[in-house]
Write a protein that holds these residues in place. Structure first.
Motif, PDB file in Angstrom:
ATOM      1  N   MET B  92      19.149  40.813  10.196  1.00  0.00           N
ATOM      2  CA  MET B  92      18.892  42.244  10.028  1.00  0.00           C
ATOM      3  C   MET B  92      17.404  42.491   9.835  1.00  0.00           C
ATOM      4  N   PHE B  94      14.614  45.518   8.820  1.00  0.00           N
ATOM      5  CA  PHE B  94      14.598  46.792   8.102  1.00  0.00           C
ATOM      6  C   PHE B  94      13.393  47.624   8.502  1.00  0.00           C
ATOM      7  N   ASN B  98      10.563  44.639   4.248  1.00  0.00           N
ATOM      8  CA  ASN B  98      11.110  43.911   3.113  1.00  0.00           C
ATOM      9  C   ASN B  98      10.765  42.424   3.149  1.00  0.00           C
ATOM     10  N   LEU B  99       9.519  42.122   3.503  1.00  0.00           N
ATOM     11  CA  LEU B  99       9.072  40.734   3.385  1.00  0.00           C
ATOM     12  C   LEU B  99       8.923  40.399   1.900  1.00  0.00           C
ATOM     13  N   PHE B 100       9.048  39.114   1.572  1.00  0.00           N
ATOM     14  CA  PHE B 100       8.919  38.705   0.166  1.00  0.00           C
ATOM     15  C   PHE B 100       7.444  38.495  -0.142  1.00  0.00           C
ATOM     16  N   PRO B 101       6.866  39.369  -0.965  1.00  0.00           N
ATOM     17  CA  PRO B 101       5.402  39.362  -1.118  1.00  0.00           C
ATOM     18  C   PRO B 101       4.866  38.135  -1.846  1.00  0.00           C
ATOM     19  N   HIS B 102       5.727  37.452  -2.601  1.00  0.00           N
ATOM     20  CA  HIS B 102       5.246  36.313  -3.392  1.00  0.00           C
ATOM     21  C   HIS B 102       5.324  35.004  -2.617  1.00  0.00           C
ATOM     22  N   MET B 103       5.691  35.102  -1.335  1.00  0.00           N
ATOM     23  CA  MET B 103       5.777  33.881  -0.521  1.00  0.00           C
ATOM     24  C   MET B 103       4.854  34.040   0.689  1.00  0.00           C
ATOM     25  N   LEU B 111      12.918  30.296   3.849  1.00  0.00           N
ATOM     26  CA  LEU B 111      13.723  30.434   2.628  1.00  0.00           C
ATOM     27  C   LEU B 111      15.210  30.198   2.872  1.00  0.00           C
ATOM     28  N   ALA B 112      15.781  30.964   3.777  1.00  0.00           N
ATOM     29  CA  ALA B 112      17.228  30.862   3.970  1.00  0.00           C
ATOM     30  C   ALA B 112      17.653  29.483   4.490  1.00  0.00           C
ATOM     31  N   GLU B 115      17.109  26.941   1.549  1.00  0.00           N
ATOM     32  CA  GLU B 115      17.957  27.183   0.383  1.00  0.00           C
ATOM     33  C   GLU B 115      19.437  26.978   0.705  1.00  0.00           C
ATOM     34  N   ARG B 160      11.946  35.998  10.570  1.00  0.00           N
ATOM     35  CA  ARG B 160      12.749  35.616   9.413  1.00  0.00           C
ATOM     36  C   ARG B 160      14.238  35.845   9.677  1.00  0.00           C
ATOM     37  N   ALA B 161      14.544  36.985  10.306  1.00  0.00           N
ATOM     38  CA  ALA B 161      15.949  37.284  10.583  1.00  0.00           C
ATOM     39  C   ALA B 161      16.546  36.297  11.580  1.00  0.00           C
TER      40      ALA B 161
END
Ligand code: ATP
Ligand code: MG
Lengths: 488, 251
Positions: B92, B94, B98-103, B111-112, B115, B160-161
């Motif tokens: 998905m 957006f 909605n990127l993860f700012p701390h990475m 990540l996915a 993890e 990322r998606a």
């Protein structure tokens, strides 16, 4: 007189709890070796004697050493009579509790001889005649007697003989009596002018004046009770007899008067002479206090963080029961004073449950639950301040709620929470000073102990304040450094 | 898997009588929609018509009030379905990235897969670099999202998606938050993706792009599918008055 520092009921309770704790400790450690019951001769024997912690000038610490009239007298008598003493500084009620359970052989603690006490203890001949005296600021020439008190306010110690005496003549002379808890604060209020005179125990007053507390006595002492050395009824008769013999000997050879004079007459005897001297003398005790302050804050804050995380998450949970529990927790501890919980845990909980609660346990419980409530709010706010899109993006990748929280939301929330958490840590550190009310030996408590003995309130508080300030500045710098390091 | 010959008619997304309400606000009022494998469906319609809500029901970012949604063979409405498993099959993108700012950019992508134990860290990074190559941003692997332009951010979000190699991609107004000069680069990436045969549902306001890339255009209004069809038909010869009215305003 009836024993000094009858103070607030909480104080008495604290001592009983301390007594119970010490009793338990002694049971674990084993009974003292030298309980020499009714032996014929005291020569070569070692006796364990209990005393109070701080009751200047009878017993107090100077440069870490236990000193004072009681201590000097006891040691001189022991030397004269050829026995040894091992002194235990337990606190007044704790010392009596230890005597009752035979963990000490005798108690010398500026204790008045009363009929009540005579039923359970045997007392020596009185070794000190106490009494109440009135003092005014050294520069005050207007008040020279009770008749000058018309329309004025005086201070006296709560529950002490000074208070009852002052009240008994208050109407006759038309003055008002304000009650305070500590000699040191009474003297300060006279110097500051909020009261014109103080009624206090003559030896305490005389010692304070000798220490340079800036007051002078203006009336004769009103005879009061006399102090005695106590053993359990019918026990340690040889020790009691030796005490009486030794006391008579010291009185005869003048040593007795010398000891008294060294505390009550010579104005330069023991007082730290200048600010620097005071600083050097008080630093060891204050450093212990600082260490306890830092330790109790660190332990409590670690627990508060754990509590705050749990309750913070519960507050944002979809489950209404969890949310309710967390909200209740936060509201209870944010909505009530910290001091109330300190009293509740230290005095209330042991009575309700019968558990032994140490002052450390009570202190950590108080601070961690209070800070935990605030941390929970910080955690909730931190998590809610993270854009919900972050959680959605993570969930849309197929990561579970827990993983998404752990990897995506919490790191960002934590970054936003850090300034508030540092703030809370500092508040907790400062709040830990309230624990002095339950006798926790933190920094400000140590400061109080020092000025209770030397009456240099302002200077001691100034030193304590500077230590707090430096500690908090250092902590802030450290926390900010860590923040920059880990929250880039 | 069906047979190769039937692949084009293989249904990847099936929506039946989907209703969604927020409290008393009925947002979706019975949606029926099928998306075949490899099909690119663009959803258009006026603001508030429920386009985003529909898209978010497909991977259950919104709870479904009633009806049936089957995605890649999983019945999303079945309470026993492992929704995390389903989401790994559905990428998905957006509107606000909605990127993860701390990475870093690469960490966002890794990540996915890492993890979820699909790959080691090294493999994950390798895959991230490949995907970045594909969106033309390999050199930004170690950058923080904050240092990227809007267009670059959205291209990273697409990478990322794609990290879990989904069979379906959902785009919710992927270019609406971008400055006009950056829209092109993102649309280009989406178009390339469409050309690979990816099954996609795009909510968009870019009518030109929809016409170019879509196999089918769905026009939504007031929580229902008002009209749908091939782009040249829907844009060239709309049947419904609502559709004509809408198109006359946006074209
Ligand atoms: N989380 C929510 N809670 C309550 N109402 C919502 C929520 N999300 C959407 N809505 C409502 O649902 C309706 C449809 O919203 P939706 O975002 O699906 O529309 P849209 O077609 O995507 O519009 P736009 O083109 O503006 O993005 C709107 O009236 C909106 O207010
Ligand atoms: Mg939308």
């Amino acid at each position: 007189m009836e024993k000094k520092r009858t103070a607030a009921p909480t104080g008495r309770l604290a001592r009983w709890i301390a007594a119970a704790a010490i009793g338990l400790m002694a049971l674990v450690v084993g009974a003292p070796s030298a309980v020499a019951q009714g032996s014929e001769s005291v020569e070569g024997q070692t006796y364990v004697i209990g005393t109070d912690t701080t009751f200047a000038p009878f017993e107090f610490r100077q440069n870490g050493e236990l000193t004072g009239i009681d201590m000097d007298l006891l040691r001189a008598i022991a030397e004269d009579q050829g026995f040894e003493v091992e002194i235990r500084s337990l606190g007044f009620n704790a010392a009596l509790a230890a005597l009752s359970s035979n963990q000490v052989d005798g108690v010398i603690a500026g204790m008045s001889i009363t009929d009540e006490r005579k039923e359970i203890y045997d007392f020596s001949e009185p070794y000190f005649e106490s009494g109440v005296q009135m003092a005014v600021a050294a520069g005050n020439d207007e008040i020279t007697g009770y008749e000058d008190l018309e329309g004025k306010t005086v201070v006296a110690k709560t529950g002490a003989e000074g208070e009852s005496y002052a009240k008994s003549i208050a109407e006759e002379y038309g003055f008002e009596v304000k009650s305070l808890d500590q000699s040191a604060t009474m003297y300060e209020s006279v110097k500051a002018g909020s009261a014109v005179a103080v009624f206090d125990d003559y030896p305490v007053l005389a010692y304070g004046i000798a220490q340079g507390n800036g007051l002078k006595t203006v009336t004769d002492k009103v005879p009061g009770g006399s102090y005695g050395f106590a053993v359990n009824k019918g026990e340690n008769t040889a020790l009691l007899a030796a005490f009486n013999d030794g006391l008579a000997e010291l009185k005869a050879n003048g040593e007795y008067q010398q000891i008294l004079d060294s505390y009550l007459a010579d104005p330069t005897a023991a007082a730290p002479s200048n600010f620097f001297d005071l600083l050097v003398k008080s630093i060891p005790a204050l450093m212990t206090g600082l260490w306890h302050t830092l330790l109790v804050t660190a332990i409590s804050f670690a627990i508060a963080m754990a509590l705050g995380l749990v309750f913070g998450f519960m507050k944002i949970s979809g489950n209404i029961v969890l949310r309710g529990i967390a909200t209740t927790f936060v509201n209870i501890f944010r909505g009530t004073p910290l001091l109330l919980w300190a009293f509740m845990f230290y005095f209330g909980l042991p009575q309700l449950t019968g558990w032994e609660i140490s002052v450390w346990t009570a202190g950590v419980l108080t601070l961690s639950l209070n800070a935990g409530a605030y941390v929970a709010e910080i955690v909730r706010g931190g998590i809610q301040s993270v854009d919900p899109g972050q959680l959605e993006a993570s969930r849309s990748l197929g990561l579970g709620y827990g993983k998404s929280m752990q990897k995506v939301v919490i790191p960002q929330a934590f970054k936003m929470m850090t300034p508030s958490l540092i703030n809370q840590l500092i508040i907790s550190l400062k709040d830990s000073s309230l624990l002095l009310a339950i006798g926790f030996t933190e920094l400000l408590y140590q400061g109080q102990q020092i000025y209770a003995a030397n009456f240099r309130v302002t200077e001691t508080l100034l030193i304590v304040g500077i230590i707090y300030f430096i500690a908090i500045m250092a902590l802030t710098k450290l926390a900010n450094y860590a923040d920059r390091r880990f929250n880039k | 898997m069906s047979t190769v010959t039937e692949q084009s008619s293989n249904v990847k997304i099936q929506v039946k009588d989907l209703h969604k309400s927020f409290g008393s606000n009925n947002v979706l009022k019975g949606i029926d929609m099928d998306v075949r494998e490899g099909e690119v469906v663009c959803v258009i319609g006026p603001s508030g018509s429920g386009k985003s809500t529909l898209l978010r029901c497909l991977n259950k970012l919104e709870d479904i009030t009633s009806g049936k949604v089957v995605v890649d063979g999983f019945d999303v409405t079945d309470p026993k379905v492992d929704i995390n498993e389903v989401r790994r099959h559905v990428g998905m993108v957006f509107q606000h990235f909605n990127l993860f700012p701390h990475m870093s950019v690469a960490e966002n992508i890794m990540l996915a897969p890492v993890e979820l134990k699909k790959m080691s860290k090294a493999e994950g990074r390798e895959r991230a670099l490949e995907l970045l190559e594909r969106v033309g941003l390999r050199e930004k692997a170690n950058a923080r999202p904050a240092s990227l332009s809007g267009g670059q951010k959205q291209r990273v979000a697409i990478a990322r998606a794609l990290a879990m190699a989904p069979g379906i991609m959902l785009f919710d107004e992927a270019t609406s938050a971008l400055d006009p000069e950056m829209v092109g680069e993102v649309l280009q990436v989406i178009k390339e993706l469409a050309d690979t045969g990816m099954t996609m549902v795009l909510v968009t306001h870019e009518m030109g792009f929809a016409r170019e890339v879509a196999d089918r255009v769905v026009f939504m209004a007031d929580g229902v599918v008002c009209e749908q069809g091939a782009p040249e038909q829907l844009f060239g010869n709309p049947q419904q008055a609502r559709t004509q009215d809408f198109l006359s305003k946006v074209l």
